[in-house]
Structure formats: C-alpha cells, structure tokens
Write a protein that holds these residues in place. Structure first.
Motif, short mmCIF file in Angstrom:
data_model
loop_
_atom_site.label_atom_id
_atom_site.label_comp_id
_atom_site.label_asym_id
_atom_site.label_seq_id
_atom_site.Cartn_x
_atom_site.Cartn_y
_atom_site.Cartn_z
N ILE A 100 -4.39 87.47 29.75
CA ILE A 100 -5.09 88.11 28.59
C ILE A 100 -4.29 88.86 27.94
N LEU A 101 -3.40 89.81 28.27
CA LEU A 101 -2.36 90.31 27.40
C LEU A 101 -1.45 89.60 26.99
N ALA A 102 -0.76 88.41 27.45
CA ALA A 102 0.07 87.79 26.93
C ALA A 102 -0.27 86.97 25.66
N SER A 103 -1.43 86.87 25.87
CA SER A 103 -2.39 86.05 24.68
C SER A 103 -2.91 86.83 23.54
N GLY A 104 -2.50 87.90 23.48
CA GLY A 104 -2.89 88.85 22.34
C GLY A 104 -4.36 89.40 22.63
N GLY A 105 -4.93 89.34 23.80
CA GLY A 105 -6.26 89.78 24.07
C GLY A 105 -6.70 91.30 23.45
N VAL A 106 -5.68 92.15 23.53
CA VAL A 106 -6.06 93.42 23.47
C VAL A 106 -6.55 93.76 21.78
N ASP A 107 -5.77 92.87 20.85
CA ASP A 107 -6.33 93.06 19.33
C ASP A 107 -7.62 92.50 19.02
N LEU A 108 -7.78 91.22 19.79
CA LEU A 108 -9.17 90.52 19.99
C LEU A 108 -10.16 91.44 20.44
N VAL A 109 -9.93 92.07 21.59
CA VAL A 109 -11.07 92.96 22.24
C VAL A 109 -11.26 94.34 21.26
N ILE A 110 -10.12 94.68 20.67
CA ILE A 110 -10.42 95.88 19.88
C ILE A 110 -11.28 95.45 18.76
N LYS A 111 -11.16 94.31 18.04
CA LYS A 111 -12.14 93.92 16.93
C LYS A 111 -13.57 93.88 17.51
N CYS A 112 -13.68 93.56 18.62
CA CYS A 112 -15.17 93.61 19.04
C CYS A 112 -15.81 95.03 18.97
N LEU A 113 -15.05 95.98 19.22
CA LEU A 113 -15.63 97.42 18.90
C LEU A 113 -16.64 97.70 17.50
N SER A 114 -16.32 96.78 16.58
CA SER A 114 -17.02 97.02 15.45
C SER A 114 -18.36 96.10 15.23
N SER A 115 -18.38 95.42 16.42
CA SER A 115 -19.78 94.48 16.47
C SER A 115 -21.02 95.40 16.53
N ARG A 116 -22.34 94.60 15.93
CA ARG A 116 -23.54 95.47 16.15
C ARG A 116 -24.36 95.37 17.30
N ASN A 117 -23.69 94.55 18.04
CA ASN A 117 -24.44 94.19 19.47
C ASN A 117 -23.77 95.15 20.52
N GLU A 118 -24.77 95.90 20.91
CA GLU A 118 -24.50 96.78 21.95
C GLU A 118 -23.82 96.33 23.34
N GLU A 119 -23.95 95.19 23.85
CA GLU A 119 -23.51 94.76 24.95
C GLU A 119 -21.84 94.13 24.76
N THR A 120 -21.98 93.70 23.52
CA THR A 120 -20.44 93.35 23.12
C THR A 120 -19.62 94.62 22.93
N VAL A 121 -20.05 95.76 22.24
CA VAL A 121 -19.25 96.99 22.35
C VAL A 121 -18.91 97.49 23.70
#
Length: 200
Positions: A100-121
């Motif tokens: 996950i880390l080698a695939s740039g996962g941190v940036d993708l996961v950080i973008k999920c923090l702005s979701s309107r879906n509670e479970e996603t956040v």
C-alpha cells in the motif's frame, strides 16, 4: 472469526470450490461487469474477505490490494467506501502495508478524509494509523491532516471525535498540533471537509 486451513478444507470438502478459485471468480466478475450495483456487491465481498489473514496471500496474488486502491479514485461513493474498508482490513499485515505504501496509498487514503460518508472517513483515519511507519509518518501527520483531525475532534459524532482524538494523541507531536492550530487561526487551507460526514 479467523479461519484455519484445516477448517476451510473440512467446510468445503475435497470437491468444494477452493478459496483462491472463489476469490478469482469475484475479481473476474468485478472486472467484467458494467453494472454498478454488481461492482459494489463484489467489492464489498472482497473487503469482507480481507478481514481474515488466511486470505491475504490469495488477495495479494489476485492484485486485490490494487483494486482497493483504484476504487478510491472512483466517483461512486459506495466503491470508495468498500475500497477503503478493504484496505483498512489489510493494512496491519506487514506485506500488505508495504505494498500500500509503495503504491502511493497514503495520498489516496488522505483524500478519503473529505468524504461525506461516515464509514469512509472512519476507515480512512484507521487506515492511516495502521500505515504509520517511520518513513510514512511525515506524510500521515502532515499539517493538513493534523488540522483535519483537530476539526474532527470537535465533531458531535462520538465515533469520529474519539477516533480523531486517538490519532492526535498517538501520532502527533505537540509541535505539529501547535502548527495546525496556528494554521487554523490564520484560516490556512487544509483538506476540504464537509461540515459533518453523513452517517450510513
């Protein structure tokens, strides 16, 4: 409940469909179908299989971690929810975390923090904590993320507020918190957030 190989063999019998074969059929269905509801259901099933460590090797072999990562960029919020849920289930395992880390996962996961879906956040916050290593921690505790957690900490939603508090207390330094508070006071632009994620 975690499974053992003996348990799976007893459950399926000598002529039963093997776990790898079944997971392969799910992956193929996800890739071949154009129906959004089918894709959602299949990704949700794969995320559930990601809960049990006995499936990790199969999921890696079938590139399911990459499927979960790819789903985080989808416009369909349900696919994002199931993708981040799958990553959250996988991220504590060392091999999965490295991938996950080698695939740039941190940036993708950080973008999920702005979701309107509670479970996603909630899953995004938890996944960030699971992905924390000495090398990844600077990105995970970037000022924009810390600022986001400070806002989540003030949420009326106790699940969100409590999880943000754990993140702040366990992963952030006093200096990072001070810088994030100063940025908030100066109305610096951080991660775009809705006022409150919607409960699902």
């Amino acid at each position: 409940m975690f499974s053992t190989q003996d348990y799976l063999e007893k459950k399926t019998g000598p002529s039963g469909v093997g776990r790898l074969q079944y997971l392969q059929s799910l992956v193929t269905e996800f890739q071949d179908t154009d129906k959004e509801d089918c894709r959602e259901q299949v990704l949700a099933n794969l995320a559930n299989f990601a809960y049990d460590p006995i499936n990790y090797e199969h999921l890696r072999k079938l590139n399911v971690i990459d499927m979960f990562l790819d789903s985080l960029t989808e416009d369909n919020e349900r696919l994002v929810e199931f993708g981040i849920g799958g990553l959250c289930n996988l991220a504590l395992d060392k091999q999965n975390k490295e991938h996950i880390l080698a695939s740039g996962g941190v940036d993708l996961v950080i973008k999920c923090l702005s979701s309107r879906n509670e479970e996603t956040v909630l899953n995004a916050i938890t996944t960030l904590m699971f992905l924390a290593t000495p090398a990844s921690k600077p990105a995970i505790t970037h000022i924009s993320v810390v600022e986001c957690m400070l806002r989540f900490q003030l949420s009326k939603n106790p699940r969100l507020s409590n999880l943000a508090t754990v993140f702040i207390e366990d992963y952030c330094t006093r200096q990072q918190l001070e810088e994030a508070r100063q940025a908030q006071a100066g109305e610096a632009v951080g991660i775009a957030l809705p006022s409150e994620p919607q409960q699902t």
